[in-house]
Design an enzyme around this catalytic site. Structure first.
Site, short mmCIF file in Angstrom:
data_model
loop_
_atom_site.label_atom_id
_atom_site.label_comp_id
_atom_site.label_asym_id
_atom_site.label_seq_id
_atom_site.Cartn_x
_atom_site.Cartn_y
_atom_site.Cartn_z
N LEU A 105 1.27 3.58 -4.39
CA LEU A 105 0.39 4.30 -3.48
C LEU A 105 -1.03 3.78 -3.60
CD1 LEU A 105 -0.37 6.63 -1.54
CD2 LEU A 105 -0.52 8.10 -3.57
N HIS A 106 -1.63 3.44 -2.48
CA HIS A 106 -3.04 3.04 -2.48
C HIS A 106 -3.68 3.44 -1.17
CE1 HIS A 106 -0.75 -0.46 -1.00
NE2 HIS A 106 -1.83 -0.83 -0.31
N THR A 107 -4.89 3.91 -1.29
CA THR A 107 -5.66 4.33 -0.13
C THR A 107 -6.77 3.31 0.09
OG1 THR A 107 -5.18 6.65 -0.54
CG2 THR A 107 -7.09 6.17 0.85
#
Length: 148
Positions: A105-107
């Site tokens: 997960l990466h924003t």
């Protein structure tokens, strides 16, 4: 893929290597639950990636106890884009599986200014047929209500 299988992949995860300090990165924020670092292929200079320290593949996989710390860090980064870089705002995005280049997960938090050349998503647009929007809304409500 099961959560266990996703966790097994954490050993080869480039973002886990950054979190652990095994791989170098230009880290801009570290909290108890998150690490943010500059994207090596930025859309614009200052483009930052925020990741949870724990190996989680997609936003739906993020445990409830990490939601508030993760969103708080995202909010801090969005504010920093304006304060530190003179941006007028920011673009914040998360890909889940499709277009997700790293299975962690990466924003993306990207500084934005008017006239910077970024022209939206380039997604094709469509229209609902008569009554179709109501049917889609109902299907989503049912899923959100636990299938009721």
């Amino acid at each position: 893929m099961t959560p266990a299988a996703r966790g097994a992949q954490a050993g080869a995860c480039p973002f886990c290597a950054i979190v652990s300090g095994e791989s170098p990165a230009q880290v801009v924020l570290e909290t108890e639950h998150t690490v943010a670092f500059l994207d090596v292929r930025p859309v614009f200079k200052g483009h930052t990636l925020l990741v949870p320290r724990r190996h989680v593949v997609t936003l739906p996989d993020l445990p409830a106890d990490l939601l508030a710390p993760y969103l708080t860090a995202t909010q801090r980064l969005a504010s920093a884009m304006v304060e530190a870089l003179g941006a007028q705002g920011s673009f914040v995005a998360v890909n889940n599986v499709v277009s997700q280049s790293v299975a962690h997960l990466h924003t993306h938090v990207v500084p934005r200014t008017r006239g910077d050349g970024l022209r939206g998503f380039f997604w094709p647009r469509t229209k609902y047929a008569d009554g179709e929007a109501a049917a889609y809304a109902q299907r989503l409500r049912q899923a959100l209500d636990g299938g009721a």
